[in-house]
Write an enzyme that holds these catalytic residues in place. Structure first.
Site, mmCIF file in Angstrom:
data_model
loop_
_atom_site.group_PDB
_atom_site.id
_atom_site.type_symbol
_atom_site.label_atom_id
_atom_site.label_comp_id
_atom_site.label_asym_id
_atom_site.label_seq_id
_atom_site.Cartn_x
_atom_site.Cartn_y
_atom_site.Cartn_z
ATOM 1 N N ARG A 98 0.815 -1.214 0.000
ATOM 2 C CA ARG A 98 0.000 0.000 0.000
ATOM 3 C C ARG A 98 0.854 1.273 0.000
ATOM 4 O O ARG A 98 0.362 2.344 -0.306
ATOM 5 C CB ARG A 98 -0.950 -0.006 1.208
ATOM 6 C CG ARG A 98 -2.145 -0.919 1.025
ATOM 7 C CD ARG A 98 -2.976 -1.030 2.287
ATOM 8 N NE ARG A 98 -2.359 -1.923 3.243
ATOM 9 C CZ ARG A 98 -2.924 -2.277 4.407
ATOM 10 N NH1 ARG A 98 -4.124 -1.785 4.721
ATOM 11 N NH2 ARG A 98 -2.323 -3.093 5.233
ATOM 12 N N LYS A 195 -15.575 6.883 -1.887
ATOM 13 C CA LYS A 195 -15.365 7.137 -0.463
ATOM 14 C C LYS A 195 -14.330 8.227 -0.270
ATOM 15 O O LYS A 195 -13.496 8.500 -1.138
ATOM 16 C CB LYS A 195 -14.903 5.863 0.261
ATOM 17 C CG LYS A 195 -13.478 5.430 -0.084
ATOM 18 C CD LYS A 195 -13.045 4.216 0.704
ATOM 19 C CE LYS A 195 -11.607 3.818 0.303
ATOM 20 N NZ LYS A 195 -11.144 2.616 0.996
#
Length: 313
Positions: A98, A195
């Site tokens: 990530r 989101k």
């Protein structure tokens, strides 16, 4: 170790469960290795059989804690110093993925650092699955075989889900490409959840782009960590009129309180692969094995055969 195979397969401590399945699929024994732990937490690695001139495959996912990564690095170094011919790291789950770019000032790019560490340790090839970002392959200066869990998931979906009423969904915009590939392959529509976050692992706001009323929704993601995003998306889908919501994700990171969140959510089922060991109690979790896919990849690499046919989407 049998000399009928041109390769040897070894495993780190916490990926042994998967390495044993891979070896069963390859019809070869798992290599003998000793990992000695010291009182201060340090450990050392040694091979208990000769690997001189052999092709070795080291199975170890680098999920937290960092001991798994350190174990893999020591395994690579020991193999190099024992004169192994080729050293392939088989990393079903590539940790730190990530951290693949500078998304704000003064931060590290962890994925690049791990790639450099593995290369410096001495790997000649990496086999991994469903990286958080495909471009991480470019961080390596050795060949990377990037496998996809879709070859496992699509068969399960076709056998168990009603395709005539199915809609594919992504819990965030970043997964649009992945969800679109499933949508096209299965011939079903797609919607997107948009989101925004206040901070890592905390979703501030989410809305659905598309219509899910009366549909069976299948959420697609590469990993589930705290399950905040995917459970919020599932609850939102039901609030928008969905008939049911299921989810598939390649890597079951499932940090606490993920299992409790999944149990309390609108999800009726969530399917993972066994790239990471999942031992917590959650009645909604189903785990599919990727052992045969990795075993076939190892066999093809050894025989210099193409692995592109393993890619479904």
């Amino acid at each position: 170790m049998s000399y009928q195979t041109p390769y040897l397969v070894f495993s780190g401590t916490n990926s042994r469960y998967l390495a044993e399945k891979i070896c069963k699929s390859l019809d070869c024994p798992l290599g003998q290795m000793n990992i000695q732990h010291f009182a201060d937490g340090e450990f050392s690695v040694s091979y208990e059989e000769s690997i001189r001139g052999r092709d070795v495959f080291l199975v170890q996912s680098t999920f937290p804690n960092s001991d798994n990564l350190m174990e893999l690095l020591l395994m690579i170094d020991a193999a190099k110093r024992a004169s192994a011919h080729y050293i392939t790291a088989v990393v079903p789950y590539f940790g730190w993925a990530r951290q693949d770019r500078k998304d704000k000032p003064r931060v590290s790019i962890g994925a690049k650092l791990i790639a450099d560490m593995l290369g410096t340790a001495g790997i000649t090839r990496l086999i991994t699955m469903d990286l958080h970002a495909d471009q991480i392959q470019g961080f390596f200066n050795v060949p990377v075989d990037h496998l996809y869990g879709s070859s496992i998931f699509t068969e399960y979906v076709k056998e168990n889900f009603p395709l005539d009423n199915l809609v594919i969904a992504t819990p965030d915009v970043g997964g649009t490409k992945r969800a679109s590939a499933y949508s096209k392959y299965l011939g079903v529509p797609m919607v997107i959840c948009h989101k925004s976050r206040l901070r890592a692992n905390e979703v501030a706001e989410m809305r659905v782009i598309g219509d899910v009323k009366g549909m069976d929704v299948l959420l697609i993601d590469d990993m589930v960590d705290t399950a905040g995003t995917i459970t919020k998306a599932a609850d939102l889908m039901m609030a928008e009129g969905a008939k049911s919501v299921r989810a598939i994700a390649s890597h079951a990171v499932m940090s606490d309180p993920a299992s409790a969140r999944v149990d309390a959510s609108a999800l009726s089922e969530i399917i993972f692969t066994d790239s990471i060991p999942y031992s917590k109690k959650c009645s909604k979790v189903k785990v599919l094995s990727v052992a045969d896919m990795f075993a076939e990849s190892i066999r093809r690499v050894c025989n210099n055969e193409s692995i592109s046919s393993l890619y479904v989407i």
